[in-house]
Scaffold this active site. Structure first.
Site, PDB file in Angstrom:
ATOM      1  N   ASN A 204      -4.820  -1.987  -5.286  1.00 34.96           N
ATOM      2  CA  ASN A 204      -5.011  -1.389  -6.747  1.00 34.96           C
ATOM      3  C   ASN A 204      -4.162  -1.773  -7.750  1.00 34.96           C
ATOM      4  O   ASN A 204      -3.960  -1.528  -8.900  1.00 34.96           O
ATOM      5  CB  ASN A 204      -5.010   0.119  -6.750  1.00 34.96           C
ATOM      6  CG  ASN A 204      -3.655   0.592  -5.862  1.00 34.96           C
ATOM      7  OD1 ASN A 204      -3.248   0.007  -5.097  1.00 34.96           O
ATOM      8  ND2 ASN A 204      -3.373   1.748  -5.999  1.00 34.96           N
ATOM      9  N   LEU A 207      -1.354  -7.224 -12.324  1.00 35.38           N
ATOM     10  CA  LEU A 207      -0.820  -7.420 -13.906  1.00 35.38           C
ATOM     11  C   LEU A 207      -2.076  -8.105 -14.729  1.00 35.38           C
ATOM     12  O   LEU A 207      -2.681  -8.839 -14.235  1.00 35.38           O
ATOM     13  CB  LEU A 207       0.227  -8.618 -13.519  1.00 35.38           C
ATOM     14  CG  LEU A 207       1.160  -8.963 -14.901  1.00 35.38           C
ATOM     15  CD1 LEU A 207       2.296  -9.438 -14.521  1.00 35.38           C
ATOM     16  CD2 LEU A 207       0.315  -9.799 -15.748  1.00 35.38           C
ATOM     17  N   HIS A 331       3.184   7.352 -11.853  1.00 33.30           N
ATOM     18  CA  HIS A 331       1.785   8.187 -11.454  1.00 33.30           C
ATOM     19  C   HIS A 331       2.116   9.203 -10.422  1.00 33.30           C
ATOM     20  O   HIS A 331       1.237  10.224 -10.126  1.00 33.30           O
ATOM     21  CB  HIS A 331       0.866   7.113 -10.864  1.00 33.30           C
ATOM     22  CG  HIS A 331       0.427   6.256 -11.920  1.00 33.30           C
ATOM     23  ND1 HIS A 331      -0.438   5.166 -11.538  1.00 33.30           N
ATOM     24  CD2 HIS A 331       0.327   6.446 -13.047  1.00 33.30           C
ATOM     25  CE1 HIS A 331      -0.822   4.553 -12.839  1.00 33.30           C
ATOM     26  NE2 HIS A 331      -0.499   5.283 -13.650  1.00 33.30           N
ATOM     27  N   ASN A 332       2.988   8.900  -9.364  1.00 29.51           N
ATOM     28  CA  ASN A 332       3.187   9.674  -8.109  1.00 29.51           C
ATOM     29  C   ASN A 332       4.830  10.256  -8.001  1.00 29.51           C
ATOM     30  O   ASN A 332       5.675   9.462  -7.997  1.00 29.51           O
ATOM     31  CB  ASN A 332       2.879   9.033  -6.962  1.00 29.51           C
ATOM     32  CG  ASN A 332       1.497   8.480  -6.832  1.00 29.51           C
ATOM     33  OD1 ASN A 332       0.716   8.995  -7.626  1.00 29.51           O
ATOM     34  ND2 ASN A 332       1.107   7.847  -5.869  1.00 29.51           N
ATOM     35  N   GLY A 396      -8.091   1.385 -17.004  1.00 30.08           N
ATOM     36  CA  GLY A 396      -9.517   1.557 -16.739  1.00 30.08           C
ATOM     37  C   GLY A 396      -9.867   0.865 -15.531  1.00 30.08           C
ATOM     38  O   GLY A 396      -9.928   1.462 -14.484  1.00 30.08           O
ATOM     39  N   SER A 402      -8.894  -0.470 -21.322  1.00 30.42           N
ATOM     40  CA  SER A 402      -7.894   0.555 -20.849  1.00 30.42           C
ATOM     41  C   SER A 402      -7.420   1.298 -22.378  1.00 30.42           C
ATOM     42  O   SER A 402      -7.747   1.004 -23.390  1.00 30.42           O
ATOM     43  CB  SER A 402      -6.787  -0.019 -20.213  1.00 30.42           C
ATOM     44  OG  SER A 402      -7.042  -0.688 -19.140  1.00 30.42           O
ATOM     45  N   HIS A 421      -4.486   9.641 -15.200  1.00 28.59           N
ATOM     46  CA  HIS A 421      -3.632   8.358 -14.884  1.00 28.59           C
ATOM     47  C   HIS A 421      -4.622   7.137 -14.881  1.00 28.59           C
ATOM     48  O   HIS A 421      -4.059   5.840 -14.579  1.00 28.59           O
ATOM     49  CB  HIS A 421      -2.821   8.379 -13.694  1.00 28.59           C
ATOM     50  CG  HIS A 421      -3.485   7.833 -12.466  1.00 28.59           C
ATOM     51  ND1 HIS A 421      -4.724   8.751 -11.986  1.00 28.59           N
ATOM     52  CD2 HIS A 421      -3.081   7.158 -11.160  1.00 28.59           C
ATOM     53  CE1 HIS A 421      -5.177   7.900 -11.080  1.00 28.59           C
ATOM     54  NE2 HIS A 421      -4.347   7.292 -10.391  1.00 28.59           N
ATOM     55  N   GLY A 424     -10.065   6.818 -12.163  1.00 27.18           N
ATOM     56  CA  GLY A 424     -10.188   7.361 -11.199  1.00 27.18           C
ATOM     57  C   GLY A 424     -11.557   6.747 -10.197  1.00 27.18           C
ATOM     58  O   GLY A 424     -12.501   6.578 -10.906  1.00 27.18           O
TER      59      GLY A 424
HETATM   60  P1  5GP Z   1      -3.878   4.107  -9.061  1.00 29.58           P
HETATM   61  O1  5GP Z   1      -2.761   4.534  -9.561  1.00 29.58           O
HETATM   62  O2  5GP Z   1      -4.644   5.248  -8.703  1.00 29.58           O
HETATM   63  O3  5GP Z   1      -4.084   3.010  -8.108  1.00 29.58           O
HETATM   64  O4  5GP Z   1      -4.878   3.351 -10.003  1.00 29.58           O
HETATM   65  C1  5GP Z   1      -4.814   3.855 -11.556  1.00 29.58           C
HETATM   66  C2  5GP Z   1      -6.082   3.244 -12.185  1.00 29.58           C
HETATM   67  O5  5GP Z   1      -5.923   1.881 -12.555  1.00 29.58           O
HETATM   68  C3  5GP Z   1      -7.261   3.330 -11.601  1.00 29.58           C
HETATM   69  O6  5GP Z   1      -7.668   4.779 -11.582  1.00 29.58           O
HETATM   70  C4  5GP Z   1      -8.113   2.484 -12.206  1.00 29.58           C
HETATM   71  O7  5GP Z   1      -8.961   3.268 -13.244  1.00 29.58           O
HETATM   72  C5  5GP Z   1      -7.415   1.630 -12.599  1.00 29.58           C
HETATM   73  N1  5GP Z   1      -7.407  -0.024 -12.445  1.00 29.58           N
HETATM   74  C6  5GP Z   1      -7.350  -0.261 -11.031  1.00 29.58           C
HETATM   75  N2  5GP Z   1      -7.494  -1.673 -10.963  1.00 29.58           N
HETATM   76  C7  5GP Z   1      -7.369  -2.291 -12.523  1.00 29.58           C
HETATM   77  C8  5GP Z   1      -7.498  -3.152 -13.004  1.00 29.58           C
HETATM   78  O8  5GP Z   1      -7.462  -4.425 -12.420  1.00 29.58           O
HETATM   79  N3  5GP Z   1      -7.230  -3.329 -14.436  1.00 29.58           N
HETATM   80  C9  5GP Z   1      -7.273  -2.105 -15.143  1.00 29.58           C
HETATM   81  N4  5GP Z   1      -7.041  -2.314 -16.439  1.00 29.58           N
HETATM   82  N5  5GP Z   1      -7.115  -0.910 -14.661  1.00 29.58           N
HETATM   83  C10 5GP Z   1      -7.387  -0.896 -13.350  1.00 29.58           C
HETATM   84 MN    MN Z   2       0.291   2.419  -5.719  1.00 28.19          MN
HETATM   85 MN    MN Z   3      -0.818   3.936  -9.505  1.00 28.73          MN
END
Ligand code: 5GP
Ligand code: MN
Ligand code: MN
Length: 499
Positions: A204, A207, A331-332, A396, A402, A421, A424
């Protein structure tokens, strides 16, 4: 509403309560619209949230943010406020990726400056910023570097030349946890962090270069230095193997040393160290050090990103491109914070209906997949933003918008100063890989939305396809309507690198 035998009462718009019963210390609440609740009810989130109310010292309802989904023991999108004197601290309610978080870097570039050069930019970023499962970071972390990072966070990084003075102020806790205790991080964890200092990691983490598409609150956007058409950079990553190892180390120790508390909990994954115990203090100090490490990680990636932009646009990243940090949020995390809670006749935080008064108490506020969202005038909001509230950055997906929000006026009374955050997840990684093919996802993003994605692995792209996430517009609408985080601006991806 009822999901799998778990009944929820609607208290008011966007607020759903699982009433207290049996051994629950407090009720649980979900902050969501009808549509989001429908999605949240599909996995194990509600059961996990109800389980969390059994944690000793949980005061006030356990909360699930609008982007919530199931996690390890405690839901992602969960907020648990636990009395720091009589309660406990739970690594599972912080998460494995300690201080996974996101920062936004502003630029003075407009979308037109970048248009047509997306591939060049994405290639250069991909080349310069270590990502994926392989080893290697922006710097080689010798023992001194690791100690400096763990002890002093961004302060260390800036001193070493990997940032500018203003990076410190524009970071939650000014990029340094005062109660970090590197000596409580195991050698094994430190060894795992050594060659990962300045690396995105996989899955996840990403950049993303973005452009601002909409501004909703002009005055706040001004204070944040955001305007329509502007190019910004989002960096999302955490504490890599070091944080993961630390979470693991402490979960195993808690299982050994506090088996009795563990026995009393409905789920072993909620394992917690009692407040005041040696282990609680050690975990808290070690977690603080991991928080610092994650901030240094994002700082080193920021440094590299500035260098790349300088090269590609043949300009000075600070003087010309004005690549300053907007803000960095965690986040955590679990932090000792003072909040008003219900107290009983004995002055201790009250369980159930015993509250006779409300008073300030020190709590371990666990935010797992949730963002701090302190409102205007809060003393922990950096001076530059104090009059408008803390910036909250909500990614997003790589194919959707986002958002930048600001901490809302209701956040302290509704959610211990927290909001969502992200969008989801809607489905697990396994399911995502069955539904999507990475190469197709990339092709579609490029041909249909002019978004350039470069990744170490196609599987990662499939696992993170836009379709695996909830509707981010709906998540921030709920946050805004509840007054816990107000929308300031929306951004859209230009190009993205992933692990
Ligand atoms: P987490 O911290 O739970 O891994 O991710 C936080 C949020 O980042 C996810 O809930 C998702 O909405 C968002 N996210 C995940 N991958 C991408 C990405 O490549 N680009 C953007 N803008 N948001 C992402
Ligand atoms: Mn992480
Ligand atoms: Mn995160």
């Amino acid at each position: 509403r009822e999901f799998d035998g778990i009944r929820l009462e609607k208290l008011r718009e966007h607020v759903w309560e699982i009433p207290r019963e049996g051994d629950m210390n407090v009720p649980a609440r979900v902050l969501a619209s009808e549509d989001l609740l429908e999605e949240i009810g599909e996995d194990d989130t509600l059961r996990q949230l109800r389980n969390a109310t059994h944690l000793p010292g949980m005061v006030e309802p356990a909360l699930c943010m609008p982007d919530g989904h199931q996690g390890y023991g405690f839901p992602v999108g969960g907020v648990g406020a636990i009395d720091a004197r009589t309660g406990c601290i739970s690594p599972g309610a912080v998460g494995y990726d300690i201080n996974c978080g996101v920062r936004m870097v502003r630029t003075s570039l407009a979308y037109d400056d970048v248009r047509g050069r997306e591939e060049e930019l994405v290639d250069a970023l991909f080349e310069a910023i270590p990502s994926g499962l392989g080893g290697g970071g922006v710097i080689d972390g010798d023992a001194d570097a690791i100690d400096g990072a763990l002890e002093r966070g961004v302060e260390w990084a800036v001193e070493e030349g990997y940032g500018i003075e203003s990076d410190l102020a524009q970071c939650e806790d000014e990029g340094r946890r005062p109660d970090a205790r590197p000596e409580y991080v195991s050698q094994k964890a430190k060894d795992r962090g050594r060659n990962q200092l300045g690396s995105l990691g996989s899955g996840n983490h990403f950049l993303e270069v973005q452009r601002v598409t909409d501004v909703f609150r002009d005055e706040v956007a001004d204070a944040y230095g955001l305007s329509e058409g502007q190019v910004v950079v989002l960096i999302h990553c955490g504490s890599r193997g070091l944080g993961h190892q630390t979470c693991n180390d402490y979960l195993r120790r808690i299982e050994r040393e506090h088996a009795d508390l563990l026995e009393s909990l409905p789920d072993k994954e909620l394992a917690a160290a009692p407040a005041g115990s040696e282990l609680a203090e050690e975990y808290y100090g070690a977690m603080g050090a991991c928080i610092n490490f994650a901030w240094v990680n994002r700082q080193l990636i920021t440094h590299r990103t500035r260098e790349v932009f300088g090269d590609v646009f043949d300009a000075d990243p600070i003087d010309d491109l004005e690549m300053e940090l907007l803000y960095d949020v965690a986040h955590n995390i679990a932090k000792k914070e003072t909040h008003e809670v219900g107290v009983g006749p004995d002055g201790l935080p009250a369980v159930g209906d015993e509250a006779v008064d409300r008073a300030d108490r020190e709590l371990y506020v666990h935010r797992k997949g949730a963002t701090r969202a302190f409102p205007a005038d809060h003393e922990e909001v950096p001076e530059a933003y104090r009059s408008v509230g803390q910036p909250v950055i909500i990614p997003g997906s790589m194919g959707a918008g986002s958002y930048v929000l600001r901490g809302g006026s209701e956040s302290m009374s509704v959610s211990f100063g927290s909001t969502a955050h992200g969008a989801g997840r809607l489905m697990s990684r396994t399911q995502a890989k069955q539904e999507f093919w990475g190469g197709d996802v990339q092709d579609d993003l490029e041909s249909e939305q002019a978004i350039y994605v470069k990744a170490q692995s196609g599987a990662t792209v499939a696992e993170e396809a836009p379709g695996v996430y909830k509707d981010v517009d709906e998540v921030v609408r709920v946050s805004d309507e509840l007054g816990i985080g107000d929308t300031v601006a929306r951004t859209f991806p230009v190009c993205n690198i992933k692990g």
